[in-house]
Design a protein around this motif. Structure first.
Motif, mmCIF file in Angstrom:
data_model
loop_
_atom_site.group_PDB
_atom_site.id
_atom_site.type_symbol
_atom_site.label_atom_id
_atom_site.label_comp_id
_atom_site.label_asym_id
_atom_site.label_seq_id
_atom_site.Cartn_x
_atom_site.Cartn_y
_atom_site.Cartn_z
ATOM 1 N N ALA A 249 1.485 -1.154 0.124
ATOM 2 C CA ALA A 249 -0.091 0.004 -0.144
ATOM 3 C C ALA A 249 1.137 1.218 0.076
ATOM 4 N N ALA A 250 1.836 0.790 0.789
ATOM 5 C CA ALA A 250 2.522 2.439 0.913
ATOM 6 C C ALA A 250 3.550 2.227 -0.705
ATOM 7 N N VAL A 251 4.160 1.633 -1.219
ATOM 8 C CA VAL A 251 4.764 1.861 -2.194
ATOM 9 C C VAL A 251 3.417 2.145 -3.732
ATOM 10 N N ALA A 252 2.118 1.361 -3.641
ATOM 11 C CA ALA A 252 1.375 2.192 -4.479
ATOM 12 C C ALA A 252 1.429 3.322 -4.229
ATOM 13 N N THR A 253 1.156 4.028 -3.397
ATOM 14 C CA THR A 253 0.847 5.852 -3.179
ATOM 15 C C THR A 253 2.065 6.978 -3.556
ATOM 16 N N ALA A 254 2.808 5.599 -3.206
ATOM 17 C CA ALA A 254 4.509 6.591 -3.439
ATOM 18 C C ALA A 254 4.015 6.739 -5.063
ATOM 19 N N VAL A 255 3.726 5.427 -5.823
ATOM 20 C CA VAL A 255 4.021 5.327 -6.910
ATOM 21 C C VAL A 255 3.187 6.280 -8.666
ATOM 22 N N MET A 256 2.044 6.365 -7.039
ATOM 23 C CA MET A 256 1.049 8.008 -7.702
ATOM 24 C C MET A 256 1.216 8.568 -7.482
ATOM 25 N N ALA A 257 1.279 8.620 -6.199
ATOM 26 C CA ALA A 257 2.291 10.368 -5.718
ATOM 27 C C ALA A 257 2.925 11.072 -6.284
ATOM 28 N N TYR A 258 3.510 10.599 -7.296
ATOM 29 C CA TYR A 258 4.687 10.748 -8.104
ATOM 30 C C TYR A 258 4.205 10.785 -9.267
ATOM 31 N N GLN A 259 3.645 10.157 -9.643
ATOM 32 C CA GLN A 259 2.905 10.441 -11.083
ATOM 33 C C GLN A 259 1.630 11.653 -10.726
ATOM 34 N N VAL A 260 1.172 12.581 -9.773
ATOM 35 C CA VAL A 260 0.881 13.316 -9.952
ATOM 36 C C VAL A 260 1.943 14.165 -9.644
ATOM 37 N N LEU A 261 2.957 14.104 -9.503
ATOM 38 C CA LEU A 261 3.321 15.373 -8.835
ATOM 39 C C LEU A 261 4.456 15.451 -10.163
ATOM 40 N N GLY A 262 4.568 14.558 -10.605
ATOM 41 C CA GLY A 262 5.389 14.639 -12.027
ATOM 42 C C GLY A 262 4.530 16.394 -13.461
ATOM 43 N N GLN A 263 2.866 15.358 -13.017
ATOM 44 C CA GLN A 263 2.009 16.238 -13.768
ATOM 45 C C GLN A 263 1.719 17.947 -12.868
ATOM 46 N N HIS A 264 2.247 17.813 -12.072
ATOM 47 C CA HIS A 264 2.168 19.161 -11.571
ATOM 48 C C HIS A 264 3.585 20.074 -11.622
ATOM 49 N N GLY A 265 3.940 19.471 -11.926
ATOM 50 C CA GLY A 265 5.195 19.882 -12.772
ATOM 51 C C GLY A 265 6.777 20.125 -11.472
ATOM 52 N N GLY A 266 6.584 19.263 -10.282
ATOM 53 C CA GLY A 266 7.190 19.147 -9.489
ATOM 54 C C GLY A 266 8.496 18.219 -9.454
ATOM 55 N N THR B 253 12.728 2.081 -4.980
ATOM 56 C CA THR B 253 13.276 1.827 -6.057
ATOM 57 C C THR B 253 12.104 0.831 -6.680
ATOM 58 N N ALA B 254 10.518 1.229 -6.391
ATOM 59 C CA ALA B 254 9.488 1.169 -7.149
ATOM 60 C C ALA B 254 8.964 2.204 -7.734
ATOM 61 N N VAL B 255 9.132 3.274 -7.535
ATOM 62 C CA VAL B 255 8.827 4.435 -8.181
ATOM 63 C C VAL B 255 9.552 4.348 -9.341
ATOM 64 N N MET B 256 10.624 4.621 -8.992
ATOM 65 C CA MET B 256 12.406 3.846 -10.433
ATOM 66 C C MET B 256 11.376 2.510 -11.469
ATOM 67 N N ALA B 257 11.167 1.599 -10.752
ATOM 68 C CA ALA B 257 10.268 0.586 -11.302
ATOM 69 C C ALA B 257 9.785 0.718 -12.561
ATOM 70 N N TYR B 258 8.541 1.737 -12.101
ATOM 71 C CA TYR B 258 7.629 2.296 -12.907
ATOM 72 C C TYR B 258 8.044 3.345 -13.765
ATOM 73 N N GLN B 259 8.838 4.281 -13.782
ATOM 74 C CA GLN B 259 9.444 4.839 -14.547
ATOM 75 C C GLN B 259 9.685 4.416 -15.764
#
Lengths: 266, 266
Positions: A249-266, B253-259
């Protein structure tokens, strides 16, 4: 001048040890944090302990000195002790140089300023303290406005959650609320509620996310209930190619949060 | 017909309990896994326990029955027991319905087929069993070819690592190697070594990753040593906006792997 305690039988030591137990934390309104890195993070975030225990042989370390001085200046008490007592307090064989006892804190939903950040993390019935701490670290890293814990969840002030947060407990606002209270607060202002789900065909990379984005992660074992999914403005799925059926769950939250951050230009 | 054991003093129970300890695991070449989900995942991946312990009152559950039958058919032994014994074996107050004792397994670097997957996970001196298990789950989800553990690391067969992997230990190949052996193997064929680092200006979203991509994650506390960073074909950084200085290693690792997975079209 810090007093010294080296006896396990000391009443303060006994009392502090009991804070490893949730009931005692709630009775006292206090919790434990340990390690120089986490306590320094707390100090830099303006949080100082009511009691600071430090190993006598670490008293010359500049970060320990800074903690002792700041604790005493704020009216707390610094206590010089030894590795055995620190080990007893922290529950670790290899304790850090310091253990702090802090007043619990928190923020009400109504005090959150949703315009202050473009990402907010929301977790419902989160059960694992390691996941809670890890999500707080992610919240810190993506610049989330805060973490909102819904319904019955693990205590963010448990020793394990504080440890896993590596100090982010002190930097990321944490609110605790019921689903109903959250829903009413959410809908009283702008905000897109995005739920992570296995039961949708929407790939998480496809949508355009609207700020402020509220990322909702469901319970580790069960995911989120249908009525919460129905309330989401968007349900998205992280593709999983493997045989096991879900990411942590923590990993999924992070993958998702970085996707949003990327879109928001972070 | 499974035999029944309900006495803590039974020699098999005593022996299995000792597998919680690393030295005994290595001496016996056996490890513990628990819970219906994980053991079923293992069965579906073709791994069956040498001993299967199940609660008598769960014997009618179709997944428990499937495990009992498959274990006996493969020459293992199914043992009917009770919740108290299962709790003792698993170390949890609320044990699952089953505990299995499996032969340790693993794969040599030389037996990995790097053309079989476009992403490979590599972790050096990984220390936390929860991180190891979580990285295995991520490996499963992104379809990684395997996880390569470098130098001195936590035992992937520890109870905590197996639990955190939620069964992915049985589906994702795990190789253990020294840095030198890995480097020689890596350079004997195609492969881009990408290191996660805080000491670079390259944003992880910028590069085009070449398959097979080997993602190298450094030790939780120290990151990777300079000589490993120097060997990387590319060092990349995940942006962190907050006050704490790093994401959890398994999360990064997960954020990177999904990228990488997204780029490779997964």
């Amino acid at each position: 001048m810090p007093r010294q305690i080296t006896a396990f039988s000391n009443p303060l030591i006994k009392r502090v040890r009991l804070l490893r137990d949730k009931r005692h934390r709630k009775d006292e309104g206090l919790f434990l944090a340990e390690g120089l890195r986490i306590l320094t993070e707390a100090r830099e975030a303006g949080r100082l302990p009511q009691y600071l225990f430090f190993a006598g042989d670490s008293g010359n370390h500049p970060l320990v000195q800074a903690l002792v001085e700041a604790t005493e200046a704020a009216g707390g008490e610094a206590v010089e002790t030894n590795a055995d007592i620190l080990s007893k307090l922290s529950g670790k064989d290899n304790p850090g140089a310091v253990v702090g006892v802090y007043p619990e804190f928190g923020v009400a939903l109504s005090d959150l300023d949703r315009s202050s950040a473009s990402i907010w993390l929301v977790a419902e019935r989160l059960r694992d303290p390691g996941n809670l701490g890890t999500i707080l670290r992610t919240g810190d890293a993506v610049g989330a406005g805060g973490l909102i814990l819904l319904d019955e969840h693990v205590d963010p002030f448990s020793v394990e959650a504080v440890r896993a947060s590596m100090g982010a407990l002190f930097t990321v606002p944490v609110a605790q609320a019921s689903w109903d209270a959250f829903r009413i607060w959410l809908r009283a202002g702008p905000g897109q509620l995005v739920g992570l789900s296995l039961d949708t065909e929407h790939d998480y990379r496809a949508p355009a996310y609207a700020a402020p984005t509220f990322l909702l992660t469901g319970n580790e074992a069960q995911g989120m209930p249908d009525f919460m999914a129905a309330e989401c403005d968007l349900l998205v799925k992280i593709p999983m190619l493997g045989k096991a059926d879900s990411l942590n769950a923590a990993v999924a939250t992070a993958v998702m949060a970085y996707q949003v951050l990327g879109q928001h230009g972070g």
